[in-house]
Every structure is written in structure tokens, then in C-alpha cells.
Design an enzyme around this catalytic site. Structure first.
Site, PDB file in Angstrom:
ATOM      1  N   GLU A 176       0.297  -0.633   0.393  1.00 34.56           N
ATOM      2  CA  GLU A 176       0.237   0.200   0.188  1.00 34.56           C
ATOM      3  C   GLU A 176       0.878   1.445  -0.658  1.00 34.56           C
ATOM      4  O   GLU A 176       1.082   2.434   0.855  1.00 34.56           O
ATOM      5  CB  GLU A 176      -0.938   0.420   1.180  1.00 34.56           C
ATOM      6  CG  GLU A 176      -1.605  -1.588   1.415  1.00 34.56           C
ATOM      7  CD  GLU A 176      -2.338  -1.568   3.108  1.00 34.56           C
ATOM      8  OE1 GLU A 176      -3.963  -1.777   2.384  1.00 34.56           O
ATOM      9  OE2 GLU A 176      -1.325  -1.321   3.646  1.00 34.56           O
ATOM     10  N   CYS A 231      -9.991  -0.263   7.610  1.00 31.31           N
ATOM     11  CA  CYS A 231      -9.311   0.723   8.228  1.00 31.31           C
ATOM     12  C   CYS A 231      -9.744   2.059   7.922  1.00 31.31           C
ATOM     13  O   CYS A 231     -10.610   3.524   8.705  1.00 31.31           O
ATOM     14  CB  CYS A 231      -8.112   1.120   8.192  1.00 31.31           C
ATOM     15  SG  CYS A 231      -7.465   1.199   6.324  1.00 31.31           S
TER      16      CYS A 231
HETATM   17  O1  FUB Z   1      -2.199  -1.201   9.247  1.00 34.30           O
HETATM   18  C1  FUB Z   1      -2.989  -0.216   9.496  1.00 34.30           C
HETATM   19  C2  FUB Z   1      -4.304  -0.004   8.518  1.00 34.30           C
HETATM   20  O2  FUB Z   1      -4.847  -0.879   8.108  1.00 34.30           O
HETATM   21  C3  FUB Z   1      -3.023   1.473   7.863  1.00 34.30           C
HETATM   22  O3  FUB Z   1      -3.011   2.618   7.603  1.00 34.30           O
HETATM   23  C4  FUB Z   1      -3.821   0.962   6.366  1.00 34.30           C
HETATM   24  O4  FUB Z   1      -2.963   0.945   5.408  1.00 34.30           O
HETATM   25  C5  FUB Z   1      -4.131  -0.559   6.533  1.00 34.30           C
HETATM   26  O5  FUB Z   1      -3.205  -1.530   6.746  1.00 34.30           O
HETATM   27 ZN    ZN Z   2      -8.038   3.006   5.780  1.00 35.34          ZN
END
Ligand code: FUB
Ligand code: ZN
Length: 657
Positions: free
Chosen positions: A325, A421
Site C-alpha cells: 500500500e 481502517c
Molecule cells: O495497518 C493499519 C491500517 O490498516 C493502515 O493504516 C492501513 O493502510 C491498513 O493497512
Molecule cells: Zn484505510
């Protein structure tokens, strides 16, 4: 010394009030039912990966088990607690705007539950309390313990500010004190940090509300420690006798994924997981402000410039790859495989806000606005109950369905995610727009966002009210009126957005010809009751091009009007959107359509579509020939509205002949 203080911003904006009401009446109750496993929905994995837990949320249930009220196991991501915390933070902001006893009662009951789940030494994390108490703080690169703690602390601070709930603040302080006891460079302390930044932001907010310098020092410790010992995470893993990972699929990531490849002061490009980078930067920018830390501010400048000038999509999306990501390289901005996580754009808004505390530069507010009107709004469906995690700029439904490399590029917004999230991050952002509207510096008020509101400001004890009225983002006229008991001197700085090629300002009906400095025109004078300021921005439709290094966008143009980026959808324009070309003769027309997507500006254009002759039916390649085109009327909708009418193609960048 004179002082100026922004007391309250009451948003009454027709555009935003619609969303704020939607979040209050639909999204917040809906999310509450999901967190309690009471919503009849299908939870989707955010991409094809067996290990993503997506049967249910179980987030509230986890707290009940940790509190000893129920028996059972933890379920969900190791950071499932953060969904509850971000929801609670959204509730706090919503209550601040619109008091609601029933909602406050629910939120109070959550605070009670969290207090019961909190261990006597202040530790609070359902996964470790229920499943793995011996591994507390032992696998920080994956554990998200401080990330979750940070989200609680932010929620606790917000809830305390909104309701004066001492209990909410006490939980936050106890938790922060527990972390402070465990981390530091003292004997027996952990000289390290969490794999996901967030605690650093939260501790600074806790410091701001309590005045307790220990919290500021602890945030500073985490920031300065980050990346100093590149082996910190590896050493922890070696020392942990339990080899079971806390999150599957994460072992492949390099140190830069966590921004620990170098000490933060030495980092000059945005590397790794995009949300992590923005949270790191948000904290660094606030520390730079609170501590007048020039070196921290320099890093913020470097990372800001790298992101905004080399690694950001025209919509404000960031994160070019699904793997991690993450950011990739300068100008690597593929439109159809990219990530552009909603949370990363929320994080950019936080980063921009804290940069505005340091500096009077409209560029930060320009980015804030770009993120808000494009990605933040794209992150939710018009019903407030479906959400995008990934925000692409180009979609072909069949490719998303059949290409495993595009399984993250969803065609419509899911009801919820295994890793959820984004939905609650959106909720907390959109309930707190009042926090972003203005910045105060010394005796100056800087306008960041244009939206109808009434703001109460205290200048050396004198109370004034500024009323802002606008039909932004559809119209570019913004009117301010000053209400004061007696004449008062201050500077009112109007942001001239970078997309506005022209602008006019009128004070009490007379044209003002001020210069733009760092993106603002400052009106510094004595203001009287009833004074008015009218700002007129350029709402023409403009075609934008990308830096020629961006290979994916070369020779293409995107359409923007005001802060809104437009896209074409298959629903209006048929399939094969890639064949559409603008020409020198293309004219764009704007019309407000009150009955579409809750009322939006629609653009139509006379464009051309490349013909596909019958020879192509059996041929993949042939000698280049002159292409034939047919005239078409193209319909463009605001990007944030896409995918609200079912699955279909979508495109932002068009060829220009
Ligand atoms: O790892 C916690 C949250 O979940 C991250 O900020 C998002 O990118 C997702 O992976
Ligand atoms: Zn998110």
C-alpha cells in the site's frame, strides 16, 4: 502581547451539511451496528488474500472479552480496536457540532467498556490482553499496539473536549503513562517504536490538552528514535520465542515500508506504506511547531515536496502500488493498478493542517482541498454506508475481476472491509471540518476552506463573529461579513486556490487590488461591524496536464472545475472510454444538475471517439494507419461520484488530439 483565538466554527454549508448530516444520521449509527456485528452485510476482503479475516467485525465483542464480561477469543485484525476508537472520535466531533443525548449515552457506555478492558497499569489492547499477554510490546513492527493506543488517545482527547468526560481523558493519560514507563532510553526500557506511526500524533494532542510535557517528550522520543537502529524490529523478532506472525503476508516488507531505513531527519523521499508516511509527517509537523524544531520542519518540507510534486495523483491520491500500500518512485503514477488509499488522503489532510500551523502557505490548504473534494468524498458512497479503500483513476470492470493484480481495485464500494481502517477514518475527518477551515497566526486569520459557516473569534478578549456564505464548490463567490461591537484591527488572509487563474476581491463593494503572497491575499485593516468582503474565484473549466515524466498520463488531459476533478463513466458514455479524444474544437459546458447525485455540477463536451473498424476483430497488431473518429457528446461527472450507479468503466485522463 495581543492574542487571537478561534473559539468555534459552526458549519451551515449546504454542500457539507448534507454530508455531515449523512454521517451523523446514517454513517455513525451504521458503523456502530457493524462494530457490534448487528448489520446484515457482506464484509469484503480488501484484496484477494485468504488471511484477511472478514467474517465479522467483532470489535466491540473483543472489548467485552478483554473486560472479562464475556468469554471467547479475539477476532479480526490485530488492530481491530482502532475501528472503535476512530468511530468514537467521529462521535465526539459530531456531538460538538450537534448535541445528541442518545448518541452520547452510547459513547459513554463505550468509554465505560474501555475502562473495564484497560489493565491496571494502563495497558489497553484487546488482542494482547485476550490472546498474547506475554508478547506485549515484543513484536512492534506488526503489533500496532502503539498505533491502537494512539487512536484511543486521539478519541479520548476529542471526547473530553466535546463532552468534558474526565473518564475518557483519564483512560488516555493512563495509557500514555503505561507507554511512557515501557519506552525510552532508560534502563530496562524499550528503545524503539511502533511499526505504524500514530502514537506520535496522539501524544502531541494529549500534551496540547493536558499541558503535560511528558507526552510531548515521549512523542519526540519516538520520532527521533525512528530508524536510528535499523535492526530494532529484527532484533525484537529474534528475541521473541514465539515465531507466529501477528499479521500474515507482512514479512516481505523492507525497513522503508515502516520508514525505519534511516533516522527520520535523514529521510528525503516518501518511502513505504503511504498512510504510515502521512501519519509520521503529521506528527513531525506538529512537533516542529510545538518545539520550534527547525530540523523536523526541514524533513517535513522535503517529504511534502516529494509527495506533492512527484508522487501524488491529480485527485490527491497517494500510494502507487498495492504491494505494501505504498509509494514507489518519482512520477510512477499508474492509473489502474495504483492504491490511493482513502486513509492516506485523510493523512495528507492532517499533514497539511499541521504544516499550516508552521507556515502561512496556501499550498498546504490547496492540497487539503484537493484531498477533501476528490478522495475523501470518493471514499464513501452517496448513502454513507459503503466505502472505497482504493481510489483508482481508471477502471475496466473485467480487468479488476480477472487480473489478480487488480483485485484491490473494487468496482463499487463495499459495505465494510476485513481491514476496515478507511470508513471510520472518513467519519472522523468529515465530522471535524471545522478544525480545518481557518488557521490563526498572530493577528491574522487565514482561510483554508471555503464553506458557509459562522466563526467566533476572540481578539484580545474582544469577541467578533465572521460569517462566510458561499455555494462552493459549484460557485466561486465567497462572501464574508464581520460582526463586532467595536472597530478591531486584524489581517484576514484569503486563499487564492492554485486552480483559480483569476480572482477579484471587493471590500464593502470596492475592488481591492492586493498581491498574492504565498497563495494568500492579506487584508490588513481596521474592521467595523457590518464590513463585507467578497471573493470571486475563477470557475472556468480547465484542462490539466501531468509532468511529462508521468508516463501514464503523457499527452493526456484531465478536466477540473474549481477544486473538483471530473471523470467519465461507462453509464453515460458507453464502453471503451480509452478511445475518447478531445480536439481543438472541444468545448466544455457546465450545468448544475439538482437531481443527480444529490445535486452536482455536470460537464458535457463535444469530443471524438476513435472508430474500431472490422479488421480489428481478428487482429491484435497491424501496420499503423490513420485513425477514423466519430463525434460524440461526452458527459463528465465529479470523480467523487463515480461507482454510485453499479459497475462500469471509469476514466480521468483523456487523449487530446
Ligand atoms: O495497518 C493499519 C491500517 O490498516 C493502515 O493504516 C492501513 O493502510 C491498513 O493497512
Ligand atoms: Zn484505510
Amino acid at each position: 502581547m495581543s492574542s487571537m483565538h478561534l473559539n468555534h466554527v459552526k458549519i451551515t454549508d449546504p454542500f457539507w451539511l448534507h454530508y455531515m448530516d449523512l454521517i451523523r444520521t446514517e454513517m455513525i449509527p451504521y458503523q456502530w451496528s457493524v462494530l457490534n456485528d448487528k448489520a446484515d452485510i457482506i464484509i469484503e476482503k480488501e484484496r484477494d488474500a485468504d488471511y484477511i479475516p472478514s467474517d465479522k467485525s467483532h470489535a466491540i465483542e473483543n472489548f467485552k472479552i478483554a473486560a472479562g464480561l464475556k468469554k471467547g477469543h479475539h477476532y479480526g485484525m490485530v488492530f481491530q480496536d482502532s475501528d472503535v476508537y476512530k468511530w468514537l472520535e467521529a462521535v465526539a466531533y459530531s456531538l460538538q457540532q450537534v448535541p445528541d443525548d442518545a448518541l452520547q449515552k452510547i459513547a459513554d457506555s463505550v468509554i465505560d467498556l474501555l475502562a473495564q478492558a484497560q489493565e491496571t497499569d494502563g495497558y489497553l489492547n484487546t488482542y494482547f490482553t485476550i490472546e498474547d499477554p506475554k508478547r506485549r510490546f515484543k513484536r512492534l513492527y506488526q503489533s500496532h499496539e502503539l498505533y491502537c493506543a494512539g487512536h484511543y488517545i486521539e478519541a479520548g482527547v476529542a471526547y473530553y473536549s466535546a463532552t468534558k468526560s474526565q473518564k475518557a481523558l483519564d483512560i488516555a493519560c493512563k495509557l500514555a503513562d503505561c507507554i511512557r514507563a515501557a519506552f525510552g532510553d532508560g534502563k530496562g526500557q524499550i528503545q524503539g517504536y511502533d511499526g505504524h506511526e500514530e502514537i506520535e500524533i496522539a501524544l502531541l494532542r494529549l500534551y496540547e490538552v493536558t499541558g503535560n510535557k511528558n507526552y510531548l517528550e515521549l512523542s519526540k522520543f519516538f520520532l527521533y528514535e525512528r530508524g536510528k537502529n535499523p535492526d530494532f524490529f529484527k532484533d525484537q523478532v529474534k528475541a521473541d520465542p514465539n515465531k507466529k506472525p501477528l499479521i500474515e503476508g507482512m514479512d516481505q516488507f523492507k525497513a522503508s515500508y515502516y520508514q525505519v531505513h534511516k533516522p527520520v531527519l535523514e529521510q528525503d523521499t516518501a518511502e513505504g506504506h503511504a498512510v504510515r508516511v502521512t501519519y509520521l509527517c503529521t506528527a513531525m509537523a506538529n512537533l516542529a511547531y510545538l518545539n520550534q524544531d527547525e530540523k523536523m520542519l526541514e524533513v517535513c518540507h522535503r517529504l511534502w515536496d516529494n509527495i506533492v510534486h512527484k508522487r501524488m495523483y491529480i485527485t490527491g491520491a497517494i500510494g502507487s502500488t498495492v504491494i505494501g500500500e505504498a509509494f514507489t518512485a518519482d512520477y510512477d503514477l499508474p492509473n489502474d493498478t495504483m492504491y490511493g488509499e482513502t486513509c492516506a488522503s485523510v493523512g495528507m489532510i492532517f499533514f497539511a493542517t499541521n504544516m499550516l500551523k508552521n507556515e502561512r502557505k496556501a499550498e498546504y490548504a490547496d492540497v487539503m482541498e484537493r484531498e477533501l473534494y476528490n478522495i475523501a468524498l470518493s471514499g464513501m458512497a452517496l448513502d454513507g454506508k459503503h466505502f472505497f479503500y482504493v481510489n483508482p483513476l481508471e477502471v475496466v470492470p473485467e480487468y479488476s475481476k480477472k487480473d489478480p493484480g487488480k483485485s484491490h481495485v473494487k468496482l463499487t464500494r463495499p459495505a465494510w472491509f476485513g481491514c476496515a481502517c478507511c470508513p471510520t477514518n472518513l467519519a472522523r475527518l468529515l465530522t471535524s471540518l471545522d478544525r480545518y477551515a481557518y488557521t490563526i497566526h498572530d493577528q491574522s486569520i487565514y482561510t483554508n476552506l471555503y464553506l458557509t459557516n459562522q466563526s467566533n473569534i476572540d481578539i484580545d478578549g474582544q469577541k467578533i463573529r465572521i460569517e462566510q456564505i458561499t455555494n462552493y464548490p459549484w460557485e466561486g463567490t465567497v462572501q464574508f461579513s464581520i460582526h463586532t461591537n467595536q472597530a478591531v484591527r486584524f489581517s484576514f488572509a484569503l486563499r487564492i486556490p492554485n486552480w483559480s487563474k483569476t480572482y477579484s476581491i471587493f471590500i464593502n463593494g470596492e475592488r481591492h487590488t492586493g498581491k498574492i503572497v504565498n497563495g494568500y491575499v492579506s487584508l490588513d485593516r481596521q474592521w467595523n461591524d457590518g464590513d463585507t468582503i467578497v471573493l470571486e474565484l475563477d470557475m472556468k473549466i480547465h484542462l490539466w496536464t501531468a509532468n511529462p515524466h508521468v508516463r501514464s498520463d503523457l499527452n493526456k488531459v484531465a478536466v477540473q472545475r474549481g477544486p473538483i476533478v471530473y471523470c467519465a463513466e461507462g453509464k453515460d458514455n458507453g464502453s471503451d472510454l480509452q478511445l475518447i479524444h478531445f480536439t481543438e474544437q472541444t468545448k466544455f459546458q457546465y450545468q448544475f444538475a439538482a437531481n443527480q447525485f444529490n445535486g452536482v455540477g455536470i460537464i458535457t463536451a463535444n469530443a471524438e471517439k476513435m472508430k474500431i473498424d472490422s479488421q480489428w476483430e481478428q487482429t491484435l497488431y497491424r501496420e499503423a494507419v490513420k485513425q477514423e473518429f466519430s463525434p460524440i457528446t461526452l458527459t463528465l461527472i465529479p470523480y467523487y461520484c463515480w461507482a454510485n450507479r453499479g459497475e462500469n468503466e471509469m476514466l480521468i485522463w483523456f487523449h487530446k488530439k
